[in-house]
Every structure is written in C-alpha cells, then in structure tokens.
Design an enzyme around this catalytic site. Structure first.
Site, PDB file in Angstrom:
ATOM      1  N   SER A   1      -9.622   1.900   2.745  1.00 18.01           N
ATOM      2  CA  SER A   1      -8.748   2.632   1.869  1.00 18.01           C
ATOM      3  C   SER A   1      -7.718   1.763   1.144  1.00 18.01           C
ATOM      4  CB  SER A   1      -8.012   3.706   2.667  1.00 18.01           C
ATOM      5  OG  SER A   1      -7.175   3.104   3.633  1.00 18.01           O
TER       6      SER A   1
ATOM      7  N   LYS B   1       0.855  -1.201   0.000  1.00 17.07           N
ATOM      8  CA  LYS B   1       0.000   0.000   0.000  1.00 17.07           C
ATOM      9  C   LYS B   1       0.888   1.247   0.000  1.00 17.07           C
ATOM     10  CE  LYS B   1      -3.870   1.978   2.660  1.00 17.07           C
ATOM     11  NZ  LYS B   1      -4.763   1.774   3.815  1.00 17.07           N
TER      12      LYS B   1
ATOM     13  N   SER C   1      -9.834  -0.348   6.960  1.00 14.88           N
ATOM     14  CA  SER C   1      -9.237  -0.242   5.627  1.00 14.88           C
ATOM     15  C   SER C   1      -8.574  -1.499   5.066  1.00 14.88           C
ATOM     16  CB  SER C   1      -8.214   0.888   5.609  1.00 14.88           C
ATOM     17  OG  SER C   1      -8.882   2.093   5.440  1.00 14.88           O
TER      18      SER C   1
HETATM   19  N1  GLN Z   1     -12.946   3.999   6.023  1.00 16.35           N
HETATM   20  C1  GLN Z   1     -12.498   4.454   7.309  1.00 16.35           C
HETATM   21  C2  GLN Z   1     -12.209   5.925   7.244  1.00 16.35           C
HETATM   22  O1  GLN Z   1     -12.471   6.516   6.261  1.00 16.35           O
HETATM   23  C3  GLN Z   1     -11.293   3.681   7.714  1.00 16.35           C
HETATM   24  C4  GLN Z   1     -10.046   4.137   7.071  1.00 16.35           C
HETATM   25  C5  GLN Z   1      -8.858   3.306   7.453  1.00 16.35           C
HETATM   26  O2  GLN Z   1      -8.980   2.269   8.115  1.00 16.35           O
HETATM   27  N2  GLN Z   1      -7.678   3.798   7.102  1.00 16.35           N
HETATM   28  O3  GLN Z   1     -11.725   6.508   8.169  1.00 16.35           O
END
Ligand code: GLN
Length: 477
Positions: A149, A74, A173
């Site tokens: 994400s 990532k 994410s």
């Molecule tokens: N989707 C969640 C957010 O927008 C989690 C993001 C993540 O785990 N980095 O904060």
C-alpha cells in the site's frame, strides 16, 4: 541523491537545504501529475523547515545525518496540523491533532517534510489502486501499478521527488512497492519502531519503516526512528546484539525452496539460483531449505489481519473522526452509522470489515480466528527452527514484477497473492528488506532478505554485499 551524498554536500556547504528543498518542490509540481505519488505538498512548511535546518547546519559542526534532508511521509502517519487521509474519503478532512512519534523523532533530527504520499485506503491493498484519491503509477512504466500500500512513497523515491520516504508494512506494504518500483524498503522487527500516530490497520502486525535508494540510507533512517516509546506498549529499546556482527564469509544463508517454485517469475527464479552458485565461496554455507508452513501464511494473515481491521476501524463512526452522513439521511443512530460507513468506506475496506467481523463472531471465532492464531504459532516456530541453523533467509519479495493497472483489481484473491512471500514475515514479527535484484526489461524485481528478530544489522550487511556485488551489474541493476 542519497542521504549520504546530500548530507556531505550540506555539511560542506556545497548546497543549502533551502535550495535543494525548492528544487524538489518544483520537480514534484512539474512531474508528479503523471505519477500521482503525493496527496499533499507542504510548500510553505517545507521551506520553513529547510531554513531552520540550514541554521542548525551552520551552527553545528556535527549535524544529524538527516538534518536538512527532504523526505515524504505515507499519508497514514500523523503530522500535527496537517490533514491525514489514510487514502480514505472518511478522513478527507481529518486534521492530525498531534505528531506521530516517528515524526517527532525526524523533526528533532532536522528533516524537511515535503508532503504526504498516496496509499491504498487504510493501507489495505497491493497496488495503491484502492486509494480513494486515484492510483499511483509506476515510474518505470506508467501503465503499471507502483505496488502497495505504500505505492506513493516508493514511486516518490524512485522518481527522485524526495531523498527518502516512510511507509508502513502490515503484510508487505513497504517491501512489495519497493520491489515494483526498484528501490530499497525495510520492514523492521515488530515493535522496534513506535506505532504511536500511525493509523492502525492490524495492530499486531503494523510497523513503520523507511523506503530509500540504498541500504546505507535505510540504516540511517531506521536508526533515527527506532526505540522504545511510552506511548506504544509494544515498542522496545533496540539493542543490536554483538553476535550479529558477523563477517560475510561466516554467514549461513538459506534460500527458500517455496520461493523458487514454478509460480515465481522464471527470471527471478533463475537469478536466485544463480546467486546460490555465485556466492558459494563468499559465505560459509548457502542451501535451499523448505518451510512448508509458509503455504498457510496467506489465509492465516487474511483472518488475523481482517479481524483486527474490523475492530480497529470501528472507531470511524462519523462522530469521533472525519466525515459523517447528512442529517437529512437518517432517523436514528444505527442509520447514521450505516449511512456514514457505507458512503465513506471503499469496497476493499468494507470487505475486510465484514470478513473480520465474521471471523470474530460467536460460533465462528474458534473455527477461524483462534485456528489462525494456532497456525501463526506454527509459522513462528518453523522460522525459529530455521534461524537456529541459518543466519538469513533469501526469497523473492513478490512472485512477479509490477502488473498492469486494472489487471487484478476485480479479483481480490489474485491481488492478495502478490504478498504471498511478505505476509509470513509479518506473522512472525521478523525484520526483512527488499532490494532491487533483477530486471525484466524495464521492470525491477526485488529480493527479500529476512533474519531473526533484531537482526537488522546483519540484514543490512548482507544486502549491501549483494547490491555491491558485480553479479548484479550483469542483471542490469
Ligand atoms: N497488501 C497487503 C494487504 O492488502 C499488505 C498491506 C500492508 O502491509 N499494509 O493487506
């Protein structure tokens, strides 16, 4: 191919890491245009790494299970000498000055890095549509999102552009994109994997973890990357407790009542209830249990996470890192900061910086931030109580399958609701896995298995059992 399959082939000299790396690179170049899971492909470096791995494989009769295995990372994890964008324009030209600890560990194991994967800007989002470089598409349906994400990592594993990938999980994410794409994603216990070299989002919640095709593979990667690191004071040495090595028939399983409400996709709800019936005789007990404080997790997360985001992202000021405003555009230092940050941060990042700054400001701190911390304490103690009676908890990863591109991008609250079942786990710093569980036409639905801190081995055992069970075949997995 899985890590286990490829490791056997490499060990038996049926294939070389060089050959397989070439194949993966070709496949990415040919097929990733339509998915957009990669932001950067390390053509030359990957082949060099593969050559080195082949040398080790030739000389060492007991190579590391990850030696010569091609993977993707990532793009918020630093690899020395390569650009790390975190999905943001502000870091478009930022060259990593050092390796993240997980990268060092994977390099020591002999892994091959194929490149960096797409993500929501600074890991903020649930669909990878917040990437400054365009969204990643879901390999199961190109009109749908890959989740986020870590959408690039999940889509790359699903498309077989790599054998495994690393993601990061602050509120879901790793697990939500794994669920949307139909792969396995592990969010380890907070602190079990070093965060050194991970671009921080919310430091008290962030954790790095693997995205793989099987549970066995997730265990192999987790074992390779975990452990205490002097560069991360919240990390610890992971010693799995003996108590966890329980037989399936001795396990006490809870099913979250809030996870089978009418807001959850009916097929997913039905599949979870069916699992309760089918596994009744396989485990010691399986019961539906309510955890009412979970209903407060999402607002709590959005206060705590945004507060930490607002402080962590203060360092991107145009001076120390990345891009800056043009000298013609500003007259003083304040204007310089404002121009730089306004131009190079995307709308979701700005929204969270503003929300977080507000929650931390004098007068509002008690009303928002410290109240959220107290609710977090309640959520933690409710999970503790639950795990004094049960070994593991089952709930959906997301209430629904992958949604259409553009469907939720203009409504942040709708987007945030995708993580309603994942954020409580981060707030409580617990380990959880998402495994492909059911299928709605061609769209996978993930099941989440959560345990108390350090219970990864128990989670692996039970999720392997679920994935291997014949009932899943009937769901089309
Ligand atoms: N989707 C969640 C957010 O927008 C989690 C993001 C993540 O785990 N980095 O904060």
């Amino acid at each position: 191919m899985t890590i286990v399959d490829l490791h056997n082939k490499l060990k038996n000299k049926q294939v070389s890491s060089f050959e397989i790396t070439q194949e993966y690179l070709q496949k990415i170049k040919k097929e990733d245009k339509k998915i957009h899971s990669f932001l950067d492909i390390y053509e030359k470096d990957a082949l060099e790494m593969a050559k080195r791995a082949d040398k080790i494989l030739k000389e060492n009769p007991h190579p590391h299970p990850l030696c010569g295995i091609p993977c993707a990372i990532k793009d918020n994890i630093l690899i020395e000498g390569h650009i790390t964008t975190a999905g943001s324009k502000i870091l478009e030209n930022y060259i990593s000055p050092y390796d993240a600890t997980v990268i060092k560990k994977l390099k020591d194991a002999g892994v091959v890095f194929l490149g960096k994967t797409n993500l929501d800007e600074f890991a903020m989002g649930s669909s990878t549509e917040n990437s400054a470089f365009g969204p990643t598409r879901n390999p199961n349906d190109l009109n749908r999102v890959a989740g986020g994400s870590s959408g690039g990592s999940a889509a790359a594993v699903k498309s077989d552009f790599c054998v495994f990938a690393l993601g990061s999980d602050t509120g879901g994410s790793i697990r939500e994109p794994a669920s949307f794409c139909g792969v396995v994603g592990l969010k380890p216990t907070y602190g079990s994997v070093s965060r050194y070299g991970l671009i921080a989002m919310a430091s008290s919640l962030d954790v790095i973890g693997p995205i793989t095709k099987t549970v066995e593979d997730a265990k192999i990667v987790f074992e390779a990357i975990r452990g205490r690191d002097p560069m991360d004071s919240t990390s610890f040495d992971f010693i799995p407790s003996e108590k966890q090595i329980k037989k399936i028939k001795d396990l006490k399983i809870a099913i979250l009542k809030e996870g089978i409400s009418d807001d959850v996709d009916p097929l997913l709800k039905e599949s979870i209830l069916r699992l309760k019936k089918d596994f009744k005789n396989d485990v010691s007990k399986i019961e539906i249990v309510s955890l009412p404080s979970i209903n407060y997790a999402l607002p709590t997360y959005y206060i705590i996470m945004a507060s930490e985001v607002s402080t962590n992202l203060a360092r991107f000021d145009g001076i120390r890192y990345g891009k800056s405003a043009d000298p013609k555009e500003y007259l003083n230092v304040d204007e310089f900061y404002i121009k730089t940050r306004s131009r190079f941060f995307g709308p979701e990042v700005k929204r969270r910086i503003m929300l977080g700054t507000y929650s931390l400001s004098a007068g509002y701190y008690d009303e928002f931030y410290s109240k959220a911390c107290r609710v977090q304490g309640k959520i933690i103690s409710d999970f503790k109580k639950l795990f004094s009676k049960f070994d593991l908890l089952i709930l959906p990863t997301s209430p629904y399958p992958a949604f259409k591109l553009g469907e939720k991008i203009d409504d942040p609250v709708q987007m945030y609701l995708s993580d309603i079942f994942t954020v409580p786990i981060n707030l409580a710093q617990l380990p959880a896995i998402s495994i492909p569980f059911a299928k709605k036409e061609n769209l996978p639905l993930g099941l989440q298995i959560v345990g108390p801190k350090y219970s990864e081995d128990k989670i692996f055992n039970f999720s392997k059992f679920i994935m291997n069970s014949k009932q899943l075949l009937e769901f089309g997995i």
